[in-house]
Design an enzyme around this catalytic site. Structure first.
Site, short mmCIF file in Angstrom:
data_model
loop_
_atom_site.label_atom_id
_atom_site.label_comp_id
_atom_site.label_asym_id
_atom_site.label_seq_id
_atom_site.Cartn_x
_atom_site.Cartn_y
_atom_site.Cartn_z
N ASP A 118 -7.67 0.20 7.32
CA ASP A 118 -7.92 -1.16 8.22
C ASP A 118 -6.54 -1.56 8.40
O ASP A 118 -6.21 -2.76 9.03
CB ASP A 118 -8.65 -2.41 7.61
CG ASP A 118 -8.56 -2.13 5.92
OD1 ASP A 118 -7.45 -2.00 5.37
OD2 ASP A 118 -9.66 -2.05 5.27
N LYS A 135 0.73 -1.26 0.02
CA LYS A 135 -0.03 0.15 0.05
C LYS A 135 0.79 1.17 0.12
O LYS A 135 0.54 2.20 -0.46
CB LYS A 135 -1.00 -0.04 1.19
CG LYS A 135 -2.06 -0.86 0.96
CD LYS A 135 -3.45 0.11 0.58
CE LYS A 135 -4.43 -0.39 -0.22
NZ LYS A 135 -5.61 0.30 -0.70
C1 PLP Z 1 -3.55 -6.49 1.61
C2 PLP Z 1 -4.48 -5.93 0.68
N1 PLP Z 1 -4.71 -6.27 -0.58
C3 PLP Z 1 -5.64 -5.70 -1.34
C4 PLP Z 1 -6.22 -4.67 -1.01
C5 PLP Z 1 -7.25 -4.08 -1.79
O1 PLP Z 1 -6.95 -2.80 -2.45
P1 PLP Z 1 -8.15 -1.76 -2.92
O2 PLP Z 1 -9.03 -1.32 -1.65
O3 PLP Z 1 -7.47 -0.72 -3.43
O4 PLP Z 1 -9.28 -2.42 -3.82
C6 PLP Z 1 -5.82 -3.98 0.36
C7 PLP Z 1 -6.77 -2.75 0.58
O5 PLP Z 1 -6.29 -2.20 1.63
C8 PLP Z 1 -4.97 -4.54 0.99
O6 PLP Z 1 -4.58 -4.16 2.31
#
Ligand code: PLP
Length: 397
Positions: free
Chosen positions: A121, A79
């Site tokens: 989160d 992220k």
């Molecule tokens: C580990 C992880 N994978 C995937 C996502 C999904 O990203 P998005 O909210 O942009 O769809 C998040 C979002 O916080 C994440 O923390």
């Protein structure tokens, strides 16, 4: 639409490779700038991509690759790529700093009285807090009720103020927004809403470093990419970059979400330009995917270009985590967290369970397929990781 057993899938009937204007945000020149910016951090390293040959043999497909984002900047998740680029673009805009690099931004402002505000989160907030800390700014991070202790303390360790609310993710975003308005801070949110698009677009552009690296690492073009979605910003960034790069020849993208927060799936079900919201507790072990409202820009991109939308229960993610943690043959083990492993879990279940057989045919998955997964986090909640991988919590039903 099929609804077999516990899995729901919608094949996208709108799929069309005609260019959306949003593709301009993912041009080769922009992606180069993004990658150069990330490269200006001393922590930058291309994250590993593993060729899981034994698993591919077992599943009778040509290739299974997995890119491991737990190595990103030492933060255990991808992220930071988005938050750091957005903060850099914002600072360069207000200071007039032309060159986008860590050093030039670090020197750009002497009075660092800006606060960056966000809701998370876990992973996004850690990336924002880390970037603010590195550049000498304050960060205030709002987290939904039930946030894991380790995720909270990792953000506090970056010097940020953390406020844990008694609300779900969507309502927590609302609170962060109100706080930014009152305090005069800058909201750096990884989703867009009406009138708030510039920063989320920068965040989406930031994620494109992943696919730029991955396409250098794979020996040949993937045929299928499984992308997990919360608000859909991550998936849409990869999807748009693929279309810019390959046009009609782009790999098929399959979007995967947890049942209790399947806002992209629901949007595909309603099939309107306006994205749909899922409300309630949004409860899932896939904390990063626990989002009830899609990013409207992301939905526009996914609706036009993605091949299918899948919604599945938590045990799909748990299975993926266990498979990646205990590989067969000489395959590399990958520590893949709850929000990261749902794609591999889904593939394993549709291959192992005959009732899902038509899904393989419909997606065109066969012995020629070259499948790419992106493991977007490691064990960001180590206690839950162990319960799932060691103790077998969330077994296949
Ligand atoms: C580990 C992880 N994978 C995937 C996502 C999904 O990203 P998005 O909210 O942009 O769809 C998040 C979002 O916080 C994440 O923390």
């Amino acid at each position: 639409m099929s609804n077999i057993g516990d899995l729901k899938i919608i094949y996208n009937k709108n799929k069309d490779n005609k260019a959306l204007e949003e593709l301009e945000y993912f041009s080769g020149d922009i992606i180069k700038e993004v990658r150069n910016f990330h490269n200006s951090f001393s922590e930058y390293k291309i994250t590993p991509l593993h060729d899981l040959q034994a698993l591919a043999r077992e599943y009778n497909v040509n290739k299974i690759w997995i890119k491991d984002e737990s190595y990103r900047f030492g933060l255990n998740a991808f992220k930071v790529l988005g938050g750091s680029y957005a903060i850099a673009k914002y600072l360069s805009k207000i200071t007039g700093t032309g060159k986008l690099s860590f050093d030039s931004l670090n020197k750009a402002l002497s009075a660092k009285d800006i606060s960056f505000i966000t809701a998370t989160d876990g992973n996004h907030g850690r990336g924002v807090a880390w970037t603010a800390n590195r550049l000498g700014y304050k960060a205030v991070v709002f987290m939904p009720e039930g946030s894991a202790e380790d995720r909270i303390s990792n953000i506090r360790r970056e010097g940020a103020e953390v406020i844990v609310t008694d609300k779900n993710y969507d309502d927590t975003v609302q609170l962060a927004q109100e706080y930014a308005k009152v305090s005069g801070g800058i909201i750096v949110q990884d989703t867009a809403w009406e009138g708030y698009e510039e920063i989320p677009l920068w965040i989406m552009q930031g994620y494109a470093t992943i696919i730029d690296e991955a396409l250098e690492q794979v020996q040949s073009k993937p045929t299928h990419i499984f992308l997990q979605a919360g608000v859909g910003s991550f998936a849409a960034s990869i999807q748009a970059s693929l279309i810019v790069r390959f046009g009609d020849e782009a790999p098929k993208v399959i979007i995967v979400e947890p049942h209790n927060a399947n806002c992209i799936y629901k949007s595909a079900q309603y099939n309107t330009e306006k994205a749909q919201t899922v409300s309630g507790s949004l409860s899932t072990i896939m904390a990063g995917l626990s989002c009830g409202t899609p990013n409207p820009i992301a939905w526009k991109i996914l609706r036009r270009y993605s091949t299918a939308f899948v919604s599945c229960p938590d045990y799909f993610a748990a299975r993926g985590m266990r498979i990646l943690a205990s590989p067969t043959g000489d395959d590399q083990a990958v520590i893949s967290g709850e929000s990261a492993a749902v794609g591999p879990g889904l593939l394993s279940l549709i291959i192992d369970h005959q009732e899902y057989g038509d899904i393989l045919d419909n997606l065109g998955i066969n012995s020629d397929s070259k499948i790419l997964f992106i493991s977007t986090e490691g064990d960001t909640d180590p206690l839950m990781y162990k319960k799932i991988v060691w103790d077998g919590l969330y077994p296949v039903l």
